[in-house]
Structures are given as structure tokens and as C-alpha cells.
Motif scaffolding. Structure first.
Motif, short mmCIF file in Angstrom:
data_model
loop_
_atom_site.label_atom_id
_atom_site.label_comp_id
_atom_site.label_asym_id
_atom_site.label_seq_id
_atom_site.Cartn_x
_atom_site.Cartn_y
_atom_site.Cartn_z
N GLU B 9 0.83 -1.20 0.00
CA GLU B 9 0.00 0.00 0.00
C GLU B 9 0.87 1.26 0.00
O GLU B 9 0.66 2.19 -0.78
N MET B 10 1.90 1.26 0.87
CA MET B 10 2.79 2.43 0.97
C MET B 10 3.61 2.58 -0.31
O MET B 10 3.86 3.69 -0.77
N LYS B 11 4.00 1.43 -0.89
CA LYS B 11 4.76 1.46 -2.14
C LYS B 11 3.96 2.16 -3.23
O LYS B 11 4.47 3.01 -3.95
N LEU B 13 1.54 4.30 -2.84
CA LEU B 13 1.40 5.72 -2.49
C LEU B 13 2.68 6.49 -2.81
O LEU B 13 2.65 7.56 -3.42
N LEU B 14 3.81 5.89 -2.41
CA LEU B 14 5.10 6.55 -2.63
C LEU B 14 5.40 6.73 -4.11
O LEU B 14 5.90 7.75 -4.54
N LYS B 15 5.06 5.69 -4.86
CA LYS B 15 5.41 5.72 -6.29
C LYS B 15 4.62 6.77 -7.05
O LYS B 15 4.99 7.15 -8.16
N GLN B 16 3.52 7.25 -6.46
CA GLN B 16 2.78 8.33 -7.11
C GLN B 16 3.43 9.68 -6.83
O GLN B 16 3.18 10.65 -7.52
N ALA B 17 4.27 9.72 -5.78
CA ALA B 17 4.95 10.97 -5.44
C ALA B 17 6.42 10.96 -5.86
O ALA B 17 6.98 11.99 -6.22
N ILE B 18 7.05 9.80 -5.77
CA ILE B 18 8.48 9.69 -6.09
C ILE B 18 8.66 8.48 -7.00
O ILE B 18 8.40 7.36 -6.58
N THR B 19 9.10 8.74 -8.21
CA THR B 19 9.26 7.61 -9.15
C THR B 19 10.68 7.05 -9.11
O THR B 19 11.61 7.76 -8.70
N PRO B 20 10.88 5.81 -9.52
CA PRO B 20 12.25 5.27 -9.55
C PRO B 20 13.12 6.09 -10.50
O PRO B 20 12.62 6.68 -11.45
#
Lengths: 175, 74
Positions: B9-11, B13-20
Motif C-alpha cells: 500500500e505504501m509502495k 502511495l510513494l510511487k505516485q509521489a516519487i518515481t524510480p
């Protein structure tokens, strides 16, 4: 004499050869952690300086690549410790800012802020595990801890992020 | 299991704000920068040498009579 033996004995030419062989890989690892190309270049040089300084401790029969990655991770971690809170996540690295994104700009900024405020060692594993999707074993080898401890750190990072986001008014349900 | 779900779930959320980081290619050779660093570090005077010089200066300042003795031993 083999390349690694010559390097361990202080041969600058052997060091240059190793530098040229591994600089790209070391840089690629560091830039995924610090997310800034200029800083990653400086830290790549810093990593190889640390490698050169501790050459007498290197066992020529050992794995140079793994050793270099461990030192690179420590250099990146030191940077995160010192630069924490003062540096923004670089803007040139794109975020998913599409119109149909479920997370709007303000929320996205809060997520980035919460992430920035994580303690360095948690930010490091969270970046690699959750954003870069690096396998736990690779992270463990680079950090020099067990894969189980990496999992624990990721779990704690997620818990801290959730708490921080809730304090920012971003609802993230705890399971 | 719950941990895995939390991480997932956090992954998301994070990936919508910070991409690889997609561009991990090193664009230039860093060896010249490395050589400069090696030269700088070689020419740097260690801190304990500065400390020794400071102590010696302080002694000579406080006890100027020691200067001839020091010169005699040099």
C-alpha cells in the motif's frame, strides 16, 4: 601479479583500471539512493577515495564489486545523514504528475516531505526497497546487515511514514 | 502477511509521489576528478601535525629562553 593484488599493494595504475571498470556501476547504485546526478558523481569519487584509502584492508581473493557497493552505500548514507531536511528531492527527477493521478499535487508534496524527514538509515532502505524495488538480499549485502533486518527497517519506515502522513492530514489506514 | 500488505500500500502511495530513477547512466569519466582528489589528499597536512606545531609555538611564546636550546638541538 593479479590486478586486485597490485591494487592492494598500492599500485595507482591498478586502481585506475578498477576505477574505470566499476565507476559506472557505483554511480548507478548511488544515484538511485541520493536521486541527484551531481551529488552522485561526487559520492562516486568519495567512494573510490575511501576504497583507495582502505586498500590494505582489502583481501585480494574477495569480491571487489560487493566491497565497492558496501562502501558506496556508506558514502550515500553519510550524505543522507548530513543533507537530511536541508535538501529537497531534486525536481529534475520526474514524479508521476498526470491529471488522472489519484494523488493530487499537495498530497504528493506531503508524501515527499514525510519521506525526506525519515531518519537516513530508514530512508535508504525505503528508497531501495519501496521505490527502486531492489530485492532485500541485494540491499542487505550493500548495507552489511541481514535481509531480515532490512525487512524490519522497511516495516519501521512504513510505520513512520504512515504516522507522519496522518499528522499531515493525509489519511493512510493502518492494517 | 499484514506487513506485506502495508508495504504494498505504501509502495503504491510513494510511487505516485516519487518515481524510480530511470536515468542511471554516468555521462562522463570521473577519473580526472579522482586524480584531483588524490592530489588534494596527498598534499593535505594531517591535523596532528598542525596540533604539534601549535603546541611548539605556544611553548616558544611562553618560554622564549627555550629558542636557543631548540636551535642548538636542530
Amino acid at each position: 601479479m593479479e590486478l586486485l593484488e597490485r591494487f592492494a599493494a598500492g599500485d595507482l595504475e591498478a586502481f585506475e583500471t578498477l576505477f574505470r571498470q566499476h565507476q559506472k556501476e557505483v554511480y548507478a547504485w548511488i544515484v538511485r539512493i541520493v536521486r541527484d546526478s551531481g551529488i552522485a558523481e561526487d559520492l562516486t569519487v568519495e567512494t573510490f577515495w575511501r576504497i583507495y584509502r582502505s586498500r590494505t584492508r582489502f583481501e585480494p581473493a574477495g569480491n571487489f564489486r560487493a566491497w565497492a557497493r558496501r562502501i558506496a552505500t556508506n558514502a550515500a548514507l553519510d550524505h543522507l545523514r548530513h543533507a537530511r531536511r536541508e535538501t529537497e528531492l531534486p525536481e529534475d527527477l520526474p514524479c508521476a504528475a498526470s491529471e488522472d493521478s489519484a494523488v493530487r499535487g499537495e498530497t504528493r508534496e506531503r508524501i515527499r516531505q514525510a519521506f525526506r524527514e525519515l531518519p537516513a538509515k530508514y530512508r535508504l532502505v525505503a528508497t531501495l526497497a519501496l521505490i527502486e524495488e531492489e530485492p532485500y538480499n541485494n540491499i542487505a549485502e550493500a548495507v552489511g546487515v541481514s535481509a531480515a533486518l532490512v525487512k524490519v527497517r522497511v516495516f519501521r519506515a512504513v510505520r513512520m511514514l504512515r504516522k507522519k502522513l496522518n499528522s499531515f492530514g493525509v489519511e493512510v489506514a493502518a492494517k | 502477511m499484514i506487513n506485506e500488505e502495508n508495504n504494498k500500500e505504501m509502495k503504491e502511495l510513494l510511487k505516485q509521489a516519487i518515481t524510480p530513477v530511470k536515468d542511471t547512466e554516468l555521462r562522463r569519466d570521473l577519473w580526472p576528478q579522482m586524480l584531483r582528489k588524490l592530489d588534494q589528499q596527498r598534499s593535505r597536512v594531517p591535523w596532528f601535525d598542525w596540533a604539534l606545531a601549535a603546541i611548539l609555538s605556544a611553548i616558544l611564546f611562553l618560554f622564549p629562553g627555550a629558542i636557543p636550546a631548540l636551535l642548538y638541538h636542530l
